[in-house]
Design a protein around this motif. Sequence first.
Motif, PDB file in Angstrom:
ATOM      1  N   VAL A 213       0.845  -1.198   0.000  1.00 16.87           N
ATOM      2  CA  VAL A 213       0.000   0.000   0.000  1.00 16.87           C
ATOM      3  C   VAL A 213       0.878   1.246   0.000  1.00 16.87           C
ATOM      4  N   ASP A 214       0.605   2.175  -0.904  1.00 15.49           N
ATOM      5  CA  ASP A 214       1.363   3.426  -0.972  1.00 15.49           C
ATOM      6  C   ASP A 214       1.193   4.230   0.313  1.00 15.49           C
ATOM      7  N   SER A 215       2.237   4.913   0.710  1.00 19.02           N
ATOM      8  CA  SER A 215       2.203   5.679   1.953  1.00 19.02           C
ATOM      9  C   SER A 215       1.111   6.741   1.947  1.00 19.02           C
ATOM     10  N   LYS A 216       0.812   7.320   0.785  1.00 20.90           N
ATOM     11  CA  LYS A 216      -0.236   8.354   0.739  1.00 20.90           C
ATOM     12  C   LYS A 216      -1.599   7.781   1.107  1.00 20.90           C
ATOM     13  N   GLU A 217      -1.807   6.504   0.813  1.00 28.14           N
ATOM     14  CA  GLU A 217      -3.073   5.867   1.162  1.00 28.14           C
ATOM     15  C   GLU A 217      -3.189   5.661   2.671  1.00 28.14           C
ATOM     16  N   LEU A 218      -2.044   5.585   3.342  1.00 28.89           N
ATOM     17  CA  LEU A 218      -2.025   5.334   4.780  1.00 28.89           C
ATOM     18  C   LEU A 218      -2.068   6.613   5.600  1.00 28.89           C
ATOM     19  N   ALA A 219      -2.117   7.744   4.938  1.00 29.49           N
ATOM     20  CA  ALA A 219      -2.050   9.039   5.618  1.00 29.49           C
ATOM     21  C   ALA A 219      -3.065   9.239   6.735  1.00 29.49           C
ATOM     22  N   PRO A 220      -4.303   8.742   6.624  1.00 32.60           N
ATOM     23  CA  PRO A 220      -5.260   8.980   7.717  1.00 32.60           C
ATOM     24  C   PRO A 220      -4.823   8.437   9.075  1.00 32.60           C
ATOM     25  N   LEU A 221      -3.939   7.445   9.090  1.00 34.92           N
ATOM     26  CA  LEU A 221      -3.464   6.865  10.349  1.00 34.92           C
ATOM     27  C   LEU A 221      -1.936   6.903  10.434  1.00 34.92           C
ATOM     28  N   ALA A 222      -1.334   7.878   9.764  1.00 34.48           N
ATOM     29  CA  ALA A 222       0.125   7.921   9.642  1.00 34.48           C
ATOM     30  C   ALA A 222       0.842   7.947  10.986  1.00 34.48           C
ATOM     31  N   GLU A 223       0.369   8.762  11.917  1.00 34.42           N
ATOM     32  CA  GLU A 223       1.060   8.871  13.206  1.00 34.42           C
ATOM     33  C   GLU A 223       0.938   7.582  14.006  1.00 34.42           C
ATOM     34  N   LEU A 224      -0.231   6.988  13.991  1.00 35.96           N
ATOM     35  CA  LEU A 224      -0.433   5.723  14.704  1.00 35.96           C
ATOM     36  C   LEU A 224       0.451   4.627  14.110  1.00 35.96           C
ATOM     37  N   ILE A 225       0.504   4.571  12.790  1.00 35.78           N
ATOM     38  CA  ILE A 225       1.328   3.576  12.107  1.00 35.78           C
ATOM     39  C   ILE A 225       2.793   3.737  12.489  1.00 35.78           C
ATOM     40  N   GLN A 226       3.255   4.975  12.542  1.00 36.66           N
ATOM     41  CA  GLN A 226       4.644   5.232  12.900  1.00 36.66           C
ATOM     42  C   GLN A 226       4.952   4.730  14.306  1.00 36.66           C
ATOM     43  N   GLN A 227       4.024   4.940  15.218  1.00 35.62           N
ATOM     44  CA  GLN A 227       4.256   4.468  16.584  1.00 35.62           C
ATOM     45  C   GLN A 227       4.268   2.946  16.662  1.00 35.62           C
ATOM     46  N   PHE A 228       3.421   2.303  15.869  1.00 30.58           N
ATOM     47  CA  PHE A 228       3.447   0.843  15.834  1.00 30.58           C
ATOM     48  C   PHE A 228       4.805   0.352  15.342  1.00 30.58           C
ATOM     49  N   LYS A 229       5.322   0.981  14.316  1.00 34.82           N
ATOM     50  CA  LYS A 229       6.591   0.552  13.735  1.00 34.82           C
ATOM     51  C   LYS A 229       7.762   0.776  14.686  1.00 34.82           C
ATOM     52  N   GLU A 230       7.646   1.763  15.555  1.00 36.98           N
ATOM     53  CA  GLU A 230       8.737   2.076  16.463  1.00 36.98           C
ATOM     54  C   GLU A 230       8.817   1.122  17.643  1.00 36.98           C
ATOM     55  N   ARG A 231       7.770   0.340  17.858  1.00 41.07           N
ATOM     56  CA  ARG A 231       7.743  -0.593  18.975  1.00 41.07           C
ATOM     57  C   ARG A 231       7.945  -2.010  18.447  1.00 41.07           C
ATOM     58  N   LYS A 232       9.147  -2.492  18.571  1.00 42.88           N
ATOM     59  CA  LYS A 232       9.472  -3.791  17.966  1.00 42.88           C
ATOM     60  C   LYS A 232      10.018  -4.782  18.984  1.00 42.88           C
ATOM     61  N   ALA A 233       9.355  -4.858  20.126  1.00 47.98           N
ATOM     62  CA  ALA A 233       9.800  -5.830  21.128  1.00 47.98           C
ATOM     63  C   ALA A 233       8.617  -6.629  21.659  1.00 47.98           C
ATOM     64  N   PRO A 234       7.879  -7.324  20.766  1.00 47.14           N
ATOM     65  CA  PRO A 234       6.741  -8.106  21.227  1.00 47.14           C
ATOM     66  C   PRO A 234       7.156  -9.298  22.074  1.00 47.14           C
ATOM     67  N   ILE A 235       6.269  -9.738  22.938  1.00 45.65           N
ATOM     68  CA  ILE A 235       6.561 -10.894  23.778  1.00 45.65           C
ATOM     69  C   ILE A 235       5.441 -11.907  23.654  1.00 45.65           C
ATOM     70  N   ALA A 236       5.690 -13.123  24.109  1.00 43.71           N
ATOM     71  CA  ALA A 236       4.669 -14.166  24.044  1.00 43.71           C
ATOM     72  C   ALA A 236       4.343 -14.646  25.445  1.00 43.71           C
ATOM     73  N   THR A 237       3.073 -14.886  25.693  1.00 45.43           N
ATOM     74  CA  THR A 237       2.632 -15.412  26.974  1.00 45.43           C
ATOM     75  C   THR A 237       1.645 -16.539  26.725  1.00 45.43           C
ATOM     76  N   LYS A 238       1.943 -17.727  27.287  1.00 51.01           N
ATOM     77  CA  LYS A 238       1.076 -18.888  27.139  1.00 51.01           C
ATOM     78  C   LYS A 238       0.773 -19.198  25.670  1.00 51.01           C
ATOM     79  N   GLY A 239       1.759 -18.967  24.813  1.00 48.76           N
ATOM     80  CA  GLY A 239       1.610 -19.342  23.421  1.00 48.76           C
ATOM     81  C   GLY A 239       0.800 -18.376  22.590  1.00 48.76           C
ATOM     82  N   LYS A 240       0.333 -17.291  23.187  1.00 50.40           N
ATOM     83  CA  LYS A 240      -0.474 -16.334  22.429  1.00 50.40           C
ATOM     84  C   LYS A 240       0.266 -15.016  22.307  1.00 50.40           C
TER      85      LYS A 240
END
Length: 248
Positions: A213-240
């Motif tokens: 998807v082109d970045s211009k199409e993602l503009a309505p949620l651009a700031e939220l998307i950026q914050q998601f991308k900046e957080r890259k340390a997911p963890i797992a609990t009980k297999g989920k």
Amino acid sequence: FKMESSGPDPDKILEKCKKPLSGLDKTKSLRPKKKIKEGARGYGLKQIARMTLGSGNMQLAVELPAGEDLNEWLAVNTIEFYNEINVLYGILTEFCTPEVCPIMSAGPKYEYLWADGHSIKTPLKVSASEYIDFLMAWVENQLNNENLFPCQIGVPFPKNFLNVVKVIFKRLFRVYAHIYHTHFQHIMNLGAEYHLNTCFKHFIYFIDQFNLVDSKELAPLAELIQQFKERKAPIATKGKLVSDLSMI
């Protein structure tokens, strides 16, 4: 459609998602789920996708497994993302009515008109519920078209397959954009904000991995998307999967 702002305040959204909640009613799917049955084409990749997602490593969950065909991976995940959004919007149908949402929008500065290029060639201004119903029916038709998504093992994907997938993901994003801008309070009231954020983060990682998807199409949620991308340390609990949002 019009594009002028980056969307809702991501800090407020992420602040509401510190703990996983279980208010999602998965029986309220907007349209019938598209299923890949055991033994069918793509079933093995579907299992791989779910196992890697369950490991808690979002980046690993979107990467093409070693030795697998890219089109097969795109096809399986397109179906999975369609099913997820089907359920997420399905729980909102009583709130997203023509009276409440007379236009399909993602905030006051982003409006979408519907056209599928075939039965509807001139863009129509319709309510959000009508737009999303048109959109999901259109995606369902693409998924059920064996010339586009072949079910028989050994049948090749069409040459324009990647382009079809890109249009599907571009349109599915608009459902997320409408939900975040207009119905996030409803999502919170239903206790489904954690699930929404986890699904959307998975969606963003996937489209980013394969440039769908082109970045211009993602503009309505651009700031939220950026914050998601900046957080890259997911963890797992009980297999989920436990999104790194839980650590904010």
